[in-house]
Design an enzyme around this catalytic site. Structure first.
Site, short mmCIF file in Angstrom:
data_model
loop_
_atom_site.label_atom_id
_atom_site.label_comp_id
_atom_site.label_asym_id
_atom_site.label_seq_id
_atom_site.Cartn_x
_atom_site.Cartn_y
_atom_site.Cartn_z
N VAL A 165 53.63 41.91 -25.27
CA VAL A 165 53.20 43.27 -24.98
C VAL A 165 53.85 43.80 -23.72
O VAL A 165 54.41 44.90 -23.69
CB VAL A 165 51.66 43.33 -24.89
CG1 VAL A 165 51.19 44.64 -24.31
CG2 VAL A 165 51.07 43.13 -26.27
N CYS B 263 46.28 37.90 -32.35
CA CYS B 263 45.31 38.97 -32.11
C CYS B 263 44.09 38.93 -33.02
O CYS B 263 42.97 38.81 -32.53
CB CYS B 263 46.00 40.32 -32.22
SG CYS B 263 47.16 40.58 -30.86
N1 LIG Z 1 51.00 40.17 -29.22
C1 LIG Z 1 50.54 41.26 -29.79
O1 LIG Z 1 50.95 41.63 -30.90
C2 LIG Z 1 49.52 42.12 -29.10
C3 LIG Z 1 49.28 43.41 -29.58
C4 LIG Z 1 48.35 44.20 -28.93
C5 LIG Z 1 47.65 43.69 -27.83
N2 LIG Z 1 47.87 42.42 -27.41
C6 LIG Z 1 47.13 41.94 -26.22
O2 LIG Z 1 47.98 42.02 -25.08
C7 LIG Z 1 47.71 40.96 -24.18
C8 LIG Z 1 48.98 40.15 -23.95
O3 LIG Z 1 49.38 39.59 -25.18
P1 LIG Z 1 50.80 38.92 -25.39
O4 LIG Z 1 50.93 38.60 -26.83
O5 LIG Z 1 51.84 39.75 -24.71
O6 LIG Z 1 50.58 37.56 -24.57
P2 LIG Z 1 51.68 36.50 -24.11
O7 LIG Z 1 50.97 35.21 -24.03
O8 LIG Z 1 52.91 36.62 -24.94
O9 LIG Z 1 52.06 36.97 -22.64
C9 LIG Z 1 51.19 36.96 -21.55
C10 LIG Z 1 52.00 36.73 -20.29
O10 LIG Z 1 51.16 36.87 -19.15
C11 LIG Z 1 51.63 35.97 -18.16
N3 LIG Z 1 50.61 35.78 -17.14
C12 LIG Z 1 49.45 35.07 -17.22
N4 LIG Z 1 48.78 35.15 -16.05
C13 LIG Z 1 49.53 35.91 -15.22
C14 LIG Z 1 49.35 36.36 -13.88
N5 LIG Z 1 48.28 36.03 -13.18
N6 LIG Z 1 50.31 37.15 -13.34
C15 LIG Z 1 51.39 37.48 -14.06
N7 LIG Z 1 51.61 37.09 -15.33
C16 LIG Z 1 50.68 36.31 -15.91
C17 LIG Z 1 51.97 34.73 -18.94
O11 LIG Z 1 52.83 33.89 -18.23
C18 LIG Z 1 52.62 35.35 -20.19
O12 LIG Z 1 54.02 35.46 -20.04
C19 LIG Z 1 46.58 40.16 -24.82
O13 LIG Z 1 45.36 40.63 -24.32
C20 LIG Z 1 46.70 40.50 -26.29
O14 LIG Z 1 45.48 40.38 -26.97
C21 LIG Z 1 48.81 41.63 -28.00
#
Ligand SMILES: NC(=O)c1ccc[n+]([C@@H]2O[C@H](COP(=O)([O-])OP(=O)(O)OC[C@H]3O[C@@H](n4cnc5c(N)ncnc54)[C@H](O)[C@@H]3O)[C@@H](O)[C@H]2O)c1
Length: 435
Positions: free
Chosen positions: A11, A261
């Protein structure tokens, strides 16, 4: 506008790249230094169509930077998006550890008034927790907003650049105006920006995912009925999908929903409801139907071999939880493969994009095929898990010739059952009245 995105996963990376594409000065930060160093060299840790050239272009033109210095990144942005992971806690609730860590860092680095936006999927009330966490470290005024993300992996760029709608939960004119301006380039064709209160925005994201998960579980249960009464779920799907009140999207039965998700968001919604004294029986059923559906491919396969898979070699087409992504989180392929291995069978798997991810999960416990035909060579059966385009029109004679037993268990209903039978296959789909 100066924008900071904290968390450079699916995201954060997509949001950061798309916001840079529209002229903003974006810094994407992450605590994962390896990820940041790869991203800085335009080496993307995830597969997402169209993302790599967009990242490379915006980096080379100076609008997009990656940084492992989260504090400095926070000082850069006028708008700060929190896009870190919210994994499921042991009780199903969304774990807000990372979100609140970031909130504390924002509080410690608030060098000017900023707009802090939760983009991670977070339970209702989280923006208030973030606000309190920032305030406990800083007296500088700032504004909170909630901007849930609706992108789909595999079509993320398109979804972000041309969203059906943008949901913005705000409680200040500053947040409304600044975020309205930031998102204006993405809604030029008239799709709406929906401003609402912060709590409603937070609930909207869970409602959207729970609705989509409900449609999938609903159709999986209709498919089960079709199998038992000799009806074809494909016809039923068309029969209801043409009703404008229902609509055609998200009515495909399959091997159960996965991904990062739906499973976790339905679980978190249930937990929120239980915590406030509600009985979330509909969502609990959606979850239960899905858990059962994830066992269906293994059950059908096992039944075809008289209850034992010992010594059987099974080809698996597709490991990602859906096509056009390498994401295997909660993929139905995982319980299928683990089940085959536990039963004493062997697996040779193919996926166009997810083999590297699969190697981390399965190591040398399974074999990895170089193409779909390599996977089926001398296998006792083929199970199709993911609806990749390359599986839709294969040379079926070649597939049949390669298989020791021409058994195809198709979790995505890619083929016409009659044609498959004419070509000599023993074909089992989902809800085709033949299981
Ligand atoms: N993947 C999807 O399709 C999608 C769609 C809509 C919403 N979301 C939501 O968006 C959010 C992120 O999802 P994602 O799939 O991108 O997750 P992801 O696991 O791919 O990425 C999350 C990132 O956050 C980083 N991170 C963790 N703690 C941190 C900190 N303290 N400071 C900086 N970086 C930090 C991690 O290293 C990781 O790279 C979640 O809440 C998810 O539910 C995801």
């Amino acid at each position: 506008m100066r924008v900071t995105v904290i968390g450079s996963g699916y995201v954060g990376l997509v949001a950061g790249a798309c916001l840079a594409e529209t002229g903003n000065e974006v810094v994407c930060a992450d605590v994962d230094e390896r990820k940041i160093s790869r991203l800085s060299g335009n080496d993307l840790p995830i597969y997402e169509p169209g993302l790599e050239p967009m990242v490379a272009r915006n980096q080379s033109e100076g609008r997009l930077r990656f940084s492992a210095d989260v504090d400095a990144a926070i000082r850069h942005g006028k708008v700060i998006f929190i896009a870190v992971g919210t994994p499921p806690g042991e009780d199903g609730s969304a774990d807000l550890k990372h979100v609140l860590e970031v909130a504390a860092s924002i509080g410690r680095n608030l060098n000017e008034s900023k707009i802090v936006v939760t983009k991670s999927t977070v339970p209702v009330g989280t923006a208030e927790k973030v606000r309190a966490a920032i305030r406990s470290h800083s007296a500088t005024p700032f504004f909170m907003a909630s901007n849930p993300e609706f992108l789909k992996e595999g079509a993320a760029i398109d979804d972000f650049m041309k969203p059906d709608r943008v949901v913005l939960g705000v409680d200040s004119d500053e947040a409304r105006e600044t975020l309205g301006q930031l998102y204006a380039p993405f809604v030029r064709t008239g799709n709406p920006i929906l401003f609402m209160d912060i709590r409603s925005a937070e609930v909207t994201k869970y409602a959207a995912n729970a609705m989509l998960a409900t449609r999938i579980s609903f159709m999986n249960q209709i498919a089960q009925l079709c199998d038992l009464v000799g009806a074809d779920v494909g016809m039923v799907r068309k029969g209801i999908g043409t009703d404008r009140r229902i609509g055609a999207a998200f009515l495909f039965p399959g091997p159960g929903y996965g991904g990062s998700c739906f499973p976790k968001d339905v679980a978190a919604l249930i937990k929120t409801a239980v915590d406030i004294g509600m009985t979330p029986d509909l969502w609990q059923s959606v979850e239960a139907v899905n858990a059962r559906q994830k066992r269906i491919l293994l059950e059908r396969l096992t039944r075809r071999f008289g209850g034992s898979l010992a010594g059987r070699e099974v080809a698996v087409w597709g490991l990602a939880f859906k096509a056009e992504t390498d994401d295997m989180r909660e993929s139905p392929a995982i319980p299928l493969i683990e089940g085959i291995l536990t039963a004493g069978g062997r697996v040779r798997a193919h996926d166009p994009k997810a083999l590297d991810v699969a190697r981390v999960i399965f190591g040398d416990r399974i074999e990895y095929a170089k193409d779909p035909y390599d996977a089926v060579q001398d296998a006792d059966a083929l199970v199709i898990v993911t609806e990749w385009l390359v599986y839709r029109n294969p040379d079926l004679d070649r597939v049949r010739g390669a298989l020791k037993r021409p058994l195809v268990i198709d979790g995505r209903n890619l083929f016409d059952p009659e044609r498959m039978e004419r070509q000599g296959f023993e074909y089992v789909g989902i809800g085709r009245g033949r299981a």
